[in-house]
Design an enzyme around this catalytic site. Structure first.
Site, PDB file in Angstrom:
ATOM      1  N   GLU A 290       0.835  -1.211   0.000  1.00  0.00           N
ATOM      2  CA  GLU A 290       0.000   0.000   0.000  1.00  0.00           C
ATOM      3  C   GLU A 290       0.862   1.251   0.000  1.00  0.00           C
ATOM      4  O   GLU A 290       0.503   2.266  -0.607  1.00  0.00           O
ATOM      5  CB  GLU A 290      -0.953  -0.012   1.202  1.00  0.00           C
ATOM      6  CG  GLU A 290      -1.838  -1.253   1.311  1.00  0.00           C
ATOM      7  CD  GLU A 290      -2.478  -1.672  -0.009  1.00  0.00           C
ATOM      8  OE1 GLU A 290      -2.819  -0.792  -0.837  1.00  0.00           O
ATOM      9  OE2 GLU A 290      -2.627  -2.883  -0.228  1.00  0.00           O
ATOM     10  N   TYR A 375      -1.695  -8.435 -11.263  1.00  0.00           N
ATOM     11  CA  TYR A 375      -0.758  -8.300 -10.145  1.00  0.00           C
ATOM     12  C   TYR A 375       0.555  -9.036 -10.439  1.00  0.00           C
ATOM     13  O   TYR A 375       1.607  -8.427 -10.595  1.00  0.00           O
ATOM     14  CB  TYR A 375      -1.370  -8.870  -8.866  1.00  0.00           C
ATOM     15  CG  TYR A 375      -2.361  -7.982  -8.163  1.00  0.00           C
ATOM     16  CD1 TYR A 375      -2.050  -7.377  -6.946  1.00  0.00           C
ATOM     17  CD2 TYR A 375      -3.618  -7.747  -8.696  1.00  0.00           C
ATOM     18  CE1 TYR A 375      -2.964  -6.582  -6.277  1.00  0.00           C
ATOM     19  CE2 TYR A 375      -4.543  -6.947  -8.048  1.00  0.00           C
ATOM     20  CZ  TYR A 375      -4.210  -6.359  -6.834  1.00  0.00           C
ATOM     21  OH  TYR A 375      -5.119  -5.559  -6.189  1.00  0.00           O
TER      22      TYR A 375
END
Length: 593
Positions: A290, A375
């Site tokens: 993040e 991803y």
């Protein structure tokens, strides 16, 4: 690429951003837990790029009470259905001169971007809780706006919360509690609308460094702060390669277990799942992920959900770099191999046409773009760029790439054009356009791809061989295994394992009652496939307690494949009310329930 699609167009928004583009949002909302609604006004300021008489916004299940200009003159408007995925569009007659509208509205109880928790669903059991999840297209369910990554906005907000509760947002948050329950927020840097976020609950704060800290319920604060105490080291490492952190603070909020993701990169306030708190920092790579989004994702964004890989691929790669710098090369290698294993598993079950980096979901739910290709295949591509160029040269490219596209949204084709002007000029002897295109538009992995390895897993391979040969679990040498060794061990077990071996593994290593959410999920998948029924009570508790989609989705699918239909229905009926609305919709469709 599919010829019928315009790669520049966002098919998941009705907004007319090419003509009228909203650049600033001002919110004034009241939080009502009894009615489970946000109510108030959204003031939108916009610029005119082309001649247009209407401002078109996205919304979903919002109740529009009235719309005015800045002088309180009523404006004509119309709400019309688009489809089940996109919700509705709000068309406002703004004439040829207006540059601001004021929308009076409230949310509905079916808002997919909001989850309202009763006190019983919280850790403290005393006060209710609210949190949002706007990505990919759920901001429109709690704010009427141009809900597309292409439309960046700044915002100010005034949030009135019930006494004793704290409101926080993806903006600058002040740890002090106001006496009157009115919270003021300011985000003065333009962000994509899917990064708009709010949470309201019994929240305490503790710093983890000079520009980072944790918001969470009081009973979780000490454990969360300890688990994430290395945040400042992560920030400094990221800055050393990608440039200064642009957002001021990197605070995190650890949410209740029903949060459907591992983390969400909302600027200045990343949302985190409590399943990361393992007590040994073994799962903190999600914090690094993040944080990395603060550059790749929040500064440089995907223009459409087809281009999600530009966010997630670069971020997954850079997560690995942060882990290597802060926790060592062995852990970074282990996580890379686990990542590759996840990708391999999804390759086996995914149609070839869906194995490209661009997620061709233009006419489908954009949640489907969040897969192992956007991803992990994308991350493998970025790792290969580093291998081809050399780390120092690639780091220079990465810095220049982020600097060049900061505060903008780009398409896959924009990235390739940029690579033609930079990588393929400066490193023409190391990389070709055909190779880049094969990675981006090719199906699966290129034939020349070299899979990641880790010598640290040799001992795990030996343990798997021993189990297959019938060696008792107690004779395995596992004292120095990390979480990633266990994940790899469980993933490498044969598809079919006999009941005696499963019982021996469980009795020896207490896998069914593991406190590590990753290990527990991987073990349950092995157990379900082999009809190891002793896990069913713990599995039911796990699925009713945790709402993270990464764990919940595959476990329900395993139950379905293994023929546990009645058990699946029984568990889902009990667990569903505790899941986030967006996950409920996905699971309802996936399970046909």
């Amino acid at each position: 690429m599919t010829a019928k699609w315009n790669v520049e167009h966002d098919y998941h928004s009705s907004a007319n951003t090419d003509a009228l583009c909203v650049y600033h949002l001002e919110l004034n909302l009241v939080v009502d837990f009894d009615l489970q609604q946000l109510s108030g006004i959204a003031k939108l300021q916009f610029t005119r790029k082309m001649s247009a008489l209407s401002l078109v916004l996205d919304c979903r299940d919002l109740i529009i009470e009235g719309i005015t200009d800045s002088h309180a003159n009523q404006l004509p408007y119309q709400v019309s259905d688009v489809n089940a995925i996109l919700g509705q569009k709000l068309v406002i007659d703004v004439g040829g001169n207006l540059d601001e509208v004021v929308i009076h509205y409230h949310t509905s109880t079916t808002a997919q971007g909001l989850q309202w928790l009763t006190p019983e669903q919280t850790l403290g059991k005393q006060l209710p809780y609210l949190f949002s999840q706007s990505q990919p297209i759920n901001a429109r369910s709690w704010i009427p706006l141009q809900d597309t990554p292409k439309a960046r906005i700044t915002f100010n907000a005034t949030i009135t919360a019930p006494h004793g509760l704290r409101a926080v947002m993806s903006a600058e948050n002040i740890p002090d509690l106001p006496d009157n329950g009115v919270f003021e927020f300011c985000m003065n840097k333009p962000i994509p609308t899917h990064l708009l976020a709010i949470a309201v609950g019994e929240l305490s704060f503790q710093a983890t460094g000079p520009r980072s800290g944790i918001y969470t319920e009081p009973g979780m604060l000490a454990a969360a702060t300890k688990e994430f105490e290395d945040t400042e080291s992560m920030i400094q490492m990221a800055e050393s390669i990608l440039g200064p952190y642009a957002w001021g603070r990197f605070d995190m909020i650890v949410l209740p277990p029903s949060f459907p993701f591992g983390g969400m990169e909302n600027p200045m306030l990343a949302f985190m799942t409590p399943t990361l708190i393992a007590g040994d920092k073994s799962l903190v790579s999600t914090v690094a992920h993040e944080l990395a989004h603060s550059w790749t994702g929040n500064l440089v964004s995907n223009a459409t959900w087809r281009d999600l890989w530009l966010n997630e691929g670069f971020t997954t790669y850079f997560t690995n770099r942060i882990v290597e710098a802060v926790y060592g090369k062995e852990q970074a290698e282990l996580e890379w191999v686990i990542e590759y294993g996840r990708l391999q598993e999804e390759i086996q079950s995914t149609p070839l046409s869906s194995q490209t980096l661009p997620a061709n979901v233009q006419d489908r739910d954009p949640n489907l773009a969040f897969n192992r290709f956007t991803y992990d295949k994308a991350s493998m591509f970025v790792h290969e760029l580093e291998r081809r160029l050399g780390r120092a040269a690639f780091d220079r490219f990465l810095f220049q790439y982020v600097e060049h596209f900061s505060f903008s949204a780009i398409t896959t084709e924009t990235f390739i054009d940029y690579a033609k002007q930079t990588l393929l000029v400066e490193h023409h002897d190391k990389l070709t356009l055909a190779e880049i295109n094969e990675w981006v538009y090719g199906q699966g992995l290129p034939q020349w791809f070299i899979a990641p390895i880790s010598s640290s897993l040799d001992k795990v391979d030996l343990a798997v061989e021993a189990i297959v040969k019938g060696t008792p679990a107690s004779e395995l040498l596992v004292d120095e295994w990390r979480v990633h060794h266990w994940q790899y061990f469980l993933s490498q077990l044969p598809l079919f394992v006999n009941q005696a071996t499963l019982l021996d593994l469980d009795d020896t290593f207490i896998l069914t009652d593991s406190h590590n959410a990753e290990i527990a999920c991987d073990w349950y998948r092995v157990a379900i496939r082999n009809h190891f029924d002793p896990v069913l009570p713990a599995l039911k508790d796990y699925l009713c307690r945790i709402g993270r989609g990464k764990f919940v989705r595959p476990l329900f699918v395993e139950l379905q494949i293994a023929g546990y239909q009645q058990e699946l229905v029984d568990i889902y009926v009990k667990a569903r009310p505790g899941y986030h609305p967006s996950l409920q919709v996905q699971l309802d469709n996936l399970l046909n329930l």
